[in-house]
Design an enzyme around this catalytic site. Structure first.
Site, short mmCIF file in Angstrom:
data_model
loop_
_atom_site.label_atom_id
_atom_site.label_comp_id
_atom_site.label_asym_id
_atom_site.label_seq_id
_atom_site.Cartn_x
_atom_site.Cartn_y
_atom_site.Cartn_z
N ARG A 51 19.60 -34.95 0.27
CA ARG A 51 19.19 -36.34 0.08
C ARG A 51 20.42 -37.23 0.27
O ARG A 51 21.55 -36.74 0.33
CB ARG A 51 18.56 -36.56 -1.31
CG ARG A 51 19.45 -36.01 -2.42
CD ARG A 51 19.36 -36.74 -3.70
NE ARG A 51 19.84 -38.11 -3.59
CZ ARG A 51 21.13 -38.46 -3.47
NH1 ARG A 51 22.10 -37.55 -3.41
NH2 ARG A 51 21.47 -39.72 -3.40
N GLY A 52 20.16 -38.55 0.30
CA GLY A 52 21.23 -39.49 0.61
C GLY A 52 21.11 -39.79 2.09
O GLY A 52 21.05 -38.86 2.92
N GLN A 193 19.50 -39.07 -10.18
CA GLN A 193 20.63 -38.83 -9.26
C GLN A 193 21.95 -39.30 -9.87
O GLN A 193 23.00 -38.73 -9.59
CB GLN A 193 20.39 -39.57 -7.93
CG GLN A 193 19.30 -38.99 -7.06
CD GLN A 193 17.96 -39.63 -7.34
OE1 GLN A 193 17.70 -40.11 -8.44
NE2 GLN A 193 17.08 -39.64 -6.35
N ASP A 234 19.76 -47.31 1.96
CA ASP A 234 18.95 -46.43 2.82
C ASP A 234 18.55 -47.11 4.11
O ASP A 234 18.34 -46.45 5.12
CB ASP A 234 17.71 -45.96 2.07
CG ASP A 234 18.10 -44.90 1.06
OD1 ASP A 234 18.60 -45.25 -0.02
OD2 ASP A 234 17.99 -43.70 1.41
O1 MRU Z 1 15.93 -40.68 -3.06
P1 MRU Z 1 17.38 -40.51 -2.70
O2 MRU Z 1 18.14 -39.78 -3.75
O3 MRU Z 1 17.54 -39.90 -1.32
O4 MRU Z 1 17.97 -41.98 -2.63
C1 MRU Z 1 19.28 -42.14 -2.21
C2 MRU Z 1 19.83 -43.49 -2.35
O5 MRU Z 1 19.15 -44.43 -2.68
C3 MRU Z 1 21.27 -43.65 -1.97
O6 MRU Z 1 21.85 -44.71 -2.67
C4 MRU Z 1 21.38 -43.96 -0.47
O7 MRU Z 1 20.71 -43.00 0.28
C5 MRU Z 1 22.81 -44.05 -0.02
S1 MRU Z 1 23.61 -42.47 0.06
C6 MRU Z 1 25.16 -42.79 0.66
#
Ligand code: MRU
Length: 343
Positions: A51-52, A193, A234
């Protein structure tokens, strides 16, 4: 001494499988798993083993390379497009996933399915992210002083990217340079997270980090404990509206109220000029049981209660002091400053 980095998304030694750090097992277990089917890869994205936003782009590049090793020449492009579309349908909000899949598809088309070209392309996605995250972290660091305290939300660290991360990259870089920069991180309900990943990464980096519940950020701001807010992204729309983990906009609203600068940090690969504003960004909806049951030994909400579980929200660009990319810090009006990055 040069610091040794571990790639949390990479190819196996024989380069036939995809290896990822299973983020769902953190912070209790640091386990790497290997994937070689499209179904396993889809599941890994959907369940947030990987994820990320930037990590999803890197994953998509290596995934398409591994999958393409098994395609028959006669049906190569059909299979390639089919698997790329399937992986793309796993999560809608982070633009890096669809963008990397499109990039790999274009490389496959251009090279006529040449595996060497595809290997080069997926490596380029990783290498570019390393360079971008390092540059973003340096720009972010320029806003910090010895003694600064940063508030962050969700996880935008090394495991969500390639190296330093985006939002917490400056904090990790500050620690490497012997500066004293503290951090507060929100738990980030419902998938935690912040608690499971950001607190773990910052502690590993030797940062003085304090974990708070999501509903405490306004309170720590009011107490004067926060100098600056750094969050990841994102998808950033052309006008600067930014989709990031649900709860980000609440932090931005509180920061505005208390006069605390609020910055979004992300690579240009997370900027989507095809979205004119946040209204064009598709927000992923997830299973309500992530709220009512997931972390509890017994349900913590009445059986059958309706849950609403959007995974992201959009922070209005008027709340954002600056958007820090690898090319520099963009300031309002974002319509102009973001567009100039691509000229
Ligand atoms: O649902 P997730 O954990 O994938 O959400 C991730 C985020 O919102 C992060 O802040 C984003 O992807 C930036 S990661 C550098």
């Amino acid at each position: 001494m040069t610091k040794q980095f571990v790639d949390h998304v990479r190819l196996s030694d024989d380069e036939r499988r995809l290896v990822i750090l299973d983020q769902t097992l953190l912070p209790n277990s640091r386990t790497y798993i290997e994937l070689d089917t499209a179904e396993e890869m889809y599941e890994a994205i959907k369940s947030l083993r990987v994820r990320g936003a930037p990590a999803l782009g890197i994953f998509a590049g290596f995934a398409m390379y591994v999958l393409s090793l098994g395609y028959e020449k006669s049906v190569f492009m059909d299979r390639f497009r089919q698997d790329a579309e399937y992986l793309c349908s796993s999560r809608p909000t982070a633009v890096n996933l669809s963008r990397a899949l499109k990039r790999m598809t274009a490389a496959a088309e251009k090279s006529g399915g040449d595996l060497t070209a595809l290997r080069r392309e997926c490596q380029a996605i990783l290498d570019e992210d390393i360079a971008m995250c390092t540059a973003i972290s340096r720009y972010g660091l320029s806003l910090l002083k010895d003694g600064s305290t940063v508030l962050t939300h969700c996880n935008a660290g090394p495991i969500a990217t390639s190296r330093y991360g985006t939002a917490i990259g400056p904090v990790i870089m500050a620690a490497e340079r012997g500066m004293h920069v503290g951090a507060y991180c929100d738990e980030t309900r419902p998938l935690l997270q912040g608690a499971r990943l950001t607190a773990w990464e910052l502690m590993n980096a030797g940062v003085d980090v304090t974990l708070i519940c999501d509903n405490m950020s306004a309170s720590v701001m009011a107490q004067g404990k926060i100098d600056i807010c750094f969050v990841g992204c994102d998808r950033v729309a052309a006008n600067g509206d930014t989709a990031n983990k649900i709860g980000t906009s609440l932090v931005a609203i509180a920061a505005k109220h208390y006069g605390i600068p609020f910055y979004v940090l992300g690579p240009t690969s997370s900027i989507d000029l095809d979205c004119r504003s946040g209204r064009d960004i598709v927000i992923e909806q997830r299973d309500g049981e992530e709220i009512s049951k997931l972390w509890y030994s017994r349900p913590m909400a009445p059986e059958g209660v309706r849950c609403y579980n959007p995974a992201f929200d959009v922070t209005d660009s008027s709340l954002i002091s600056g958007i820090i990319t690898e090319k520099g810090i963009c300031r309002p009006p974002y319509d102009e400053s973001l567009r100039s990055l691509f000229r």
